[in-house]
Design a protein around this motif. Sequence first.
Motif, PDB file in Angstrom:
ATOM      1  N   SER A 107       0.507  -4.849   3.576  1.00  0.00           N
ATOM      2  CA  SER A 107       0.424  -5.936   2.337  1.00  0.00           C
ATOM      3  C   SER A 107      -0.960  -5.759   1.756  1.00  0.00           C
ATOM      4  O   SER A 107      -0.922  -5.845   0.688  1.00  0.00           O
ATOM      5  N   LEU A 108      -1.958  -5.387   2.539  1.00  0.00           N
ATOM      6  CA  LEU A 108      -3.260  -5.436   1.592  1.00  0.00           C
ATOM      7  C   LEU A 108      -3.432  -4.030   0.803  1.00  0.00           C
ATOM      8  O   LEU A 108      -3.692  -4.049  -0.126  1.00  0.00           O
ATOM      9  N   LEU A 109      -2.499  -2.919   1.441  1.00  0.00           N
ATOM     10  CA  LEU A 109      -2.461  -1.701   0.692  1.00  0.00           C
ATOM     11  C   LEU A 109      -1.558  -1.665  -0.483  1.00  0.00           C
ATOM     12  O   LEU A 109      -2.192  -1.326  -1.737  1.00  0.00           O
ATOM     13  N   VAL A 110      -0.591  -2.450  -0.216  1.00  0.00           N
ATOM     14  CA  VAL A 110       0.199  -2.809  -1.376  1.00  0.00           C
ATOM     15  C   VAL A 110      -0.411  -3.550  -2.283  1.00  0.00           C
ATOM     16  O   VAL A 110      -0.097  -3.228  -3.695  1.00  0.00           O
ATOM     17  N   ALA A 111      -1.120  -4.686  -2.022  1.00  0.00           N
ATOM     18  CA  ALA A 111      -1.637  -5.644  -2.797  1.00  0.00           C
ATOM     19  C   ALA A 111      -2.965  -4.796  -3.944  1.00  0.00           C
ATOM     20  O   ALA A 111      -2.749  -4.957  -5.069  1.00  0.00           O
ATOM     21  N   LEU A 112      -3.734  -4.054  -3.199  1.00  0.00           N
ATOM     22  CA  LEU A 112      -4.540  -3.103  -3.881  1.00  0.00           C
ATOM     23  C   LEU A 112      -3.940  -2.221  -4.776  1.00  0.00           C
ATOM     24  O   LEU A 112      -4.447  -2.103  -5.955  1.00  0.00           O
ATOM     25  N   LEU A 113      -2.916  -1.750  -4.607  1.00  0.00           N
ATOM     26  CA  LEU A 113      -2.310  -0.728  -5.569  1.00  0.00           C
ATOM     27  C   LEU A 113      -1.650  -1.538  -6.875  1.00  0.00           C
ATOM     28  O   LEU A 113      -1.834  -1.084  -7.787  1.00  0.00           O
ATOM     29  N   LEU A 114      -0.944  -2.590  -6.440  1.00  0.00           N
ATOM     30  CA  LEU A 114      -0.553  -3.533  -7.473  1.00  0.00           C
ATOM     31  C   LEU A 114      -1.507  -4.142  -8.266  1.00  0.00           C
ATOM     32  O   LEU A 114      -1.208  -4.643  -9.530  1.00  0.00           O
ATOM     33  N   ASN A 115      -2.882  -4.261  -7.993  1.00  0.00           N
ATOM     34  CA  ASN A 115      -3.787  -4.664  -8.533  1.00  0.00           C
ATOM     35  C   ASN A 115      -4.379  -3.662  -9.627  1.00  0.00           C
ATOM     36  O   ASN A 115      -5.221  -4.031 -10.495  1.00  0.00           O
ATOM     37  N   GLU A 116      -3.932  -2.802  -9.610  1.00  0.00           N
ATOM     38  CA  GLU A 116      -4.306  -1.722 -10.701  1.00  0.00           C
ATOM     39  C   GLU A 116      -3.319  -1.589 -11.752  1.00  0.00           C
ATOM     40  O   GLU A 116      -2.379  -1.910 -11.612  1.00  0.00           O
ATOM     41  N   ASN A 117      -3.975  -1.081 -12.829  1.00  0.00           N
ATOM     42  CA  ASN A 117      -3.094  -0.974 -14.018  1.00  0.00           C
ATOM     43  C   ASN A 117      -2.220   0.456 -14.003  1.00  0.00           C
ATOM     44  O   ASN A 117      -3.023   1.507 -13.928  1.00  0.00           O
TER      45      ASN A 117
END
Length: 302
Positions: free
Chosen positions: A95-105
């Motif tokens: 979840s942390l990895l995916v959240a970091l990716l989705l936080n990028e444009n």
Amino acid sequence: MKAETNNERKEMSQGMLAVLFSAPAVLIIAATILVPFGLAVFLSLHKWNLKRPGRERFIGLENYVDWLTDSDFWEPLQTTFTFAIGAVLLIVAVSLLVALLLNENFPGRGLVRALLLVPWAIPSVVNALLWKWLLNPQYGLINALWFELGIITEYQNMLGSMPSVMIWLVIAYSWIHIPLATLLLLSGLQTIPGDIYESAIVDGAGLWQRFRFITLPMLRPMLSIVIIFEMIFALKVFDIIFVLTAGGPANATNVLGWQIYTETFRKLDFGAGSSIAMLLGAITLGLAILFYVFLDKGTEPQ
């Protein structure tokens, strides 16, 4: 003086109105939570087996003492913790990895965020049935894929032995819980001011340094919430065990949730089943308090 009296009456009327509007919610909570909880506590203090009608009697804490001195409690408890720790670690990491990716444009970010909700929207039992089909030892898609890739030379019963069964249970359980945890962590990431990262970049901080000294400390409150909730959910797991393994093979996946079901609805011993449920609730509450105390410390970047 008269004005003060009118204000007091107005405050009282507003208070009565608030009580009136909140009464339905309070009644619903009492009916759906407090009454069943009180009944469970009552049953846990009694010898109450439906196979022996008319022999119900109050026995105090005897059920609790019996379970705390019985391996039929400690072995499922160990299995429960093994499953819960594995599930929480996997959920938080992914979840942390995916959240970091989705936080990028990036193009299509909104669509990806929407698709993330699909696993979460699937009912737990349906999710378990889906994984039961995927892991089928005769025609399962995972067996077929691994066979075509040359990973295995023949189809395997992945739910037939340890540690394979525990690994796949953790994966199947985590798959449906990752989306919510991701959204919670993503909401925490979006509260971190961007100028902090800009200042860190100007000072020469690398990607790992920014994550370690800015992202992780400022994300800690939300991370604590995710860990606490996911641990609570994992400790009371039942549905996926019921569908995939039924506590097997050879009680290898006999968690406390399954033990409660077995005692209550198979052996019809409501006193024993309720006492295990109370013990599980006490353990869950204690861990939640510990996590809250030790995880939720410090929110500012170092």
